[in-house]
Design a protein around this motif. Structure first.
Motif, PDB file in Angstrom:
ATOM      1  N   LYS A 249      27.297  57.414  25.836  1.00  0.00           N
ATOM      2  CA  LYS A 249      26.265  57.202  26.780  1.00  0.00           C
ATOM      3  C   LYS A 249      25.897  55.817  26.701  1.00  0.00           C
ATOM      4  CE  LYS A 249      21.419  58.106  28.344  1.00  0.00           C
ATOM      5  NZ  LYS A 249      20.171  59.103  27.597  1.00  0.00           N
ATOM      6  N   ASN A 250      25.664  55.024  25.518  1.00  0.00           N
ATOM      7  CA  ASN A 250      25.527  53.332  25.302  1.00  0.00           C
ATOM      8  C   ASN A 250      26.934  52.235  24.860  1.00  0.00           C
ATOM      9  OD1 ASN A 250      22.177  54.562  25.680  1.00  0.00           O
ATOM     10  ND2 ASN A 250      22.557  55.723  23.367  1.00  0.00           N
ATOM     11  N   GLY A 251      27.756  53.326  24.559  1.00  0.00           N
ATOM     12  CA  GLY A 251      28.950  52.367  25.027  1.00  0.00           C
ATOM     13  C   GLY A 251      28.848  51.915  23.015  1.00  0.00           C
ATOM     14  N   VAL A 252      30.802  52.295  22.627  1.00  0.00           N
ATOM     15  CA  VAL A 252      30.328  52.202  21.366  1.00  0.00           C
ATOM     16  C   VAL A 252      30.336  50.234  20.713  1.00  0.00           C
ATOM     17  CG1 VAL A 252      31.735  52.027  19.584  1.00  0.00           C
ATOM     18  CG2 VAL A 252      32.455  53.735  21.639  1.00  0.00           C
TER      19      VAL A 252
ATOM     20  N   ASP B 247      30.889  41.469  25.382  1.00  0.00           N
ATOM     21  CA  ASP B 247      31.522  41.532  27.234  1.00  0.00           C
ATOM     22  C   ASP B 247      31.837  43.339  26.534  1.00  0.00           C
ATOM     23  OD1 ASP B 247      31.729  42.302  29.388  1.00  0.00           O
ATOM     24  OD2 ASP B 247      33.061  40.168  29.114  1.00  0.00           O
ATOM     25  N   GLU B 248      32.324  44.080  27.952  1.00  0.00           N
ATOM     26  CA  GLU B 248      32.208  45.229  27.700  1.00  0.00           C
ATOM     27  C   GLU B 248      33.691  45.894  28.078  1.00  0.00           C
ATOM     28  OE1 GLU B 248      29.260  47.283  29.978  1.00  0.00           O
ATOM     29  OE2 GLU B 248      27.736  46.662  28.515  1.00  0.00           O
ATOM     30  N   LEU B 249      34.662  46.503  28.059  1.00  0.00           N
ATOM     31  CA  LEU B 249      35.705  47.012  27.990  1.00  0.00           C
ATOM     32  C   LEU B 249      35.723  49.040  28.825  1.00  0.00           C
ATOM     33  CD1 LEU B 249      38.779  46.844  28.434  1.00  0.00           C
ATOM     34  CD2 LEU B 249      38.663  46.671  26.112  1.00  0.00           C
TER      35      LEU B 249
ATOM     36  N   ARG C  88      33.363  53.903  26.581  1.00  0.00           N
ATOM     37  CA  ARG C  88      32.743  51.882  26.971  1.00  0.00           C
ATOM     38  C   ARG C  88      32.733  51.607  25.960  1.00  0.00           C
ATOM     39  NH1 ARG C  88      27.261  49.665  28.284  1.00  0.00           N
ATOM     40  NH2 ARG C  88      27.113  52.164  28.298  1.00  0.00           N
ATOM     41  N   PHE C  89      33.454  50.260  25.442  1.00  0.00           N
ATOM     42  CA  PHE C  89      33.669  50.552  24.539  1.00  0.00           C
ATOM     43  C   PHE C  89      32.535  48.504  24.636  1.00  0.00           C
ATOM     44  CE2 PHE C  89      36.959  52.591  23.375  1.00  0.00           C
ATOM     45  CZ  PHE C  89      36.811  52.692  22.464  1.00  0.00           C
ATOM     46  N   ARG C  90      31.275  48.057  23.916  1.00  0.00           N
ATOM     47  CA  ARG C  90      30.779  46.632  23.544  1.00  0.00           C
ATOM     48  C   ARG C  90      31.784  45.962  22.302  1.00  0.00           C
ATOM     49  NH1 ARG C  90      25.440  49.534  22.229  1.00  0.00           N
ATOM     50  NH2 ARG C  90      24.961  47.533  21.730  1.00  0.00           N
ATOM     51  N   LEU C  91      32.358  45.097  23.106  1.00  0.00           N
ATOM     52  CA  LEU C  91      33.092  43.615  22.512  1.00  0.00           C
ATOM     53  C   LEU C  91      31.833  43.211  21.675  1.00  0.00           C
ATOM     54  CD1 LEU C  91      36.778  44.298  24.044  1.00  0.00           C
ATOM     55  CD2 LEU C  91      35.716  45.729  22.070  1.00  0.00           C
ATOM     56  N   ILE C  92      32.545  42.909  20.182  1.00  0.00           N
ATOM     57  CA  ILE C  92      31.894  41.557  20.182  1.00  0.00           C
ATOM     58  C   ILE C  92      32.525  40.928  19.068  1.00  0.00           C
ATOM     59  CG2 ILE C  92      29.831  40.883  18.969  1.00  0.00           C
ATOM     60  CD1 ILE C  92      28.687  44.436  18.509  1.00  0.00           C
TER      61      ILE C  92
END
Length: 460
Positions: A219-222, A262-264, A270-274
């Motif tokens: 739901k919220n991205g990883v 950003d997101e991928l 959905r991955f939230r890349l940091i």
């Protein structure tokens, strides 16, 4: 269940802003009659349900606001189970406001956020879990989140829990009946059957409770943090994964001072890349702040990518990094960068030290990036759970009530084994019933409903 026809409401059902078409929804008592007063075409009040009719919406003086298509849905064969009219007009903000104004002049009230779905719930169209899935379905931005919401909307786990709850209600009634015969030592509720029912319910609950970590990621991205020593290539890797120049790349150590996100999307997830500051002893106050933020992001992450420069890392440093990753308790991936500079012997040496698999890449040359993406997808392991159509818990409210039910049943089971009196047993069972009822909406309060449906968009 009797259908409640509440006062008529109206709202824009499509996204706000200029577009080719906009749809306005009118629902409630007299919705068809009131819409017919401003519509010129066929008499909507005599048209069959699920039929569309071309005509115009007019001002009181007869001037045309717009040519529209009015679709009639007669209750209970509508989304809200009330009488509904959907007006398809041109997507001009001016036209939309003029039509809404005409409707309010005829006695229609502007809808509150989520009020259409709330009416559908109150009229028994679906339970509260399914109603919340409507919002999740609208907000879904990946294949996985779409499938999870669709499974919930179709009933998910709530129908099964409602059936088990009814059986539990029957047992609670028998246990409480025993209280009326307290001095006669009678047992109406068979304890072995009650124990088996509680076991059956907990067997349903446990996979759902365990699925929340997966569901929350869907739901919220990883939240996925890229960490490593300065100049390991973290910013280059972020750029390679996103296929754009998101982060500044430099040979100067410590270039990244702040967090870049950003997101991928990979395989519907959905991955939230940091991207973070390099882990080392800070040389100035600003870098120290960046490193502290890195450590905080690691604590908050659901997945860590530990990136190292395969050319310059010492074996004992790799061992130390692996030990730190294990101590964090977070899922992680070891990623060796600058594969193009490695000899076969050096690669084997590092793999022997690591013991566990290493994903080898060259971030600058975009080599091995597809392999890394596949490894990320497999590490999260959300796809298989959703592909099978299994119910996945994505809502924190659902998780809270599921765990509350499980705790109450666990306590009741211990009491049963200890031979507690019926009043204590009934108290634990009532707590379990309260949680299950609030979960599915069989027990509600106005505050709860207002809190849930206020998060919906206006026209839903």
């Amino acid at each position: 269940m009797s259908i409640i026809q509440l006062e008529p409401i109206a709202a824009l059902a499509t996204a706000p802003g200029i577009g080719a078409i906009a749809v306005l929804r009118v629902s409630g008592e007299g919705a068809i009659t009131l819409t017919n007063r401003i519509f010129r075409g066929k008499d909507l009040t005599v048209q069959a349900s699920h039929t569309a009719h071309f005509g115009t919406i007019r001002q009181p003086d007869g001037s045309i606001i717009d040519e529209v298509l009015a679709t009639v849905f007669r209750g209970p064969r509508s989304f809200t189970k009330e009488d509904v009219v959907e007006i398809s007009c041109h997507g001009s903000e001016f036209i939309i406001q003029q039509i809404l104004r005409r409707l309010t002049q005829e006695g229609v009230r502007l809808a509150r956020p989520g009020e259409f779905t709330q009416r559908a719930f109150l009229n028994g169209q679906f339970d509260l879990v399914q109603a919340e899935a409507v919002a999740d379905l609208i907000a879904s931005d990946s294949d996985a989140s779409h499938r999870a919401a669709l499974t919930q909307l179709r009933g998910g786990f709530s129908k099964q829990l409602k059936e088990l709850r009814q059986q539990l209600i029957d047992f609670v009634a028998l246990v409480e009946l025993e209280l009326d015969f307290g001095e006669e030592d009678v047992e109406f509720a068979q304890r072995d059957r009650l124990r088996q029912l509680m076991l059956d319910i907990r067997r349903v609950l446990h996979p759902l409770i365990e699925s929340f970590s997966v569901g929350n990621a869907i739901k919220n991205g990883v939240p996925t943090v890229i960490v490593g020593k300065p100049n390991a290539g973290k910013s280059t890797l972020l750029n390679a994964l996103l296929n754009e120049e998101k982060a500044i790349v430099s040979d100067i150590p410590g270039t990244t001072r702040d967090i870049i996100e950003d997101e991928l999307f990979i395989n519907g997830i959905r991955f939230r890349l940091i991207d973070t500051a390099g882990l080392r002893q800070a040389t100035d106050q600003i870098e120290a702040i960046g490193i502290e933020r890195t450590q905080q992001k690691m604590r908050d992450a659901a997945l860590i990518i530990y990136l190292f420069d395969a050319q310059f890392i010492f074996p004992h440093d790799l061992q130390t990094a692996i030990s730190e990753m294990k101590d964090s308790g977070k899922p992680y991936l070891l990623v060796g960068n600058k594969l193009d500079t490695l000899t076969t012997g050096r690669r084997q040496e590092l793999e022997d030290v690591a013991i566990e698999p290493i994903v080898w890449i060259s971030a600058a040359r975009h080599a091995g990036i597809d392999t890394l993406k596949e490894a990320l997808s497999l590490r999260v392991r959300t796809d298989a759970a959703v592909q099978t159509g299994s119910a996945v818990v994505t809502n924190a409210r659902h998780y809270e009530h599921l765990t509350g039910t499980d705790d109450a049943l666990a306590h009741a089971t211990k009491g049963l084994d200890a031979g507690v009196t019926p009043d204590w047993l009934a108290m634990d069972l009532r707590i379990a019933l309260q949680h299950l009822g609030e979960l599915t909406g069989e027990i509600t309060t106005d505050d709860l409903l207002d809190s849930i449906f206020s998060k919906f968009c206006i026209g839903k």
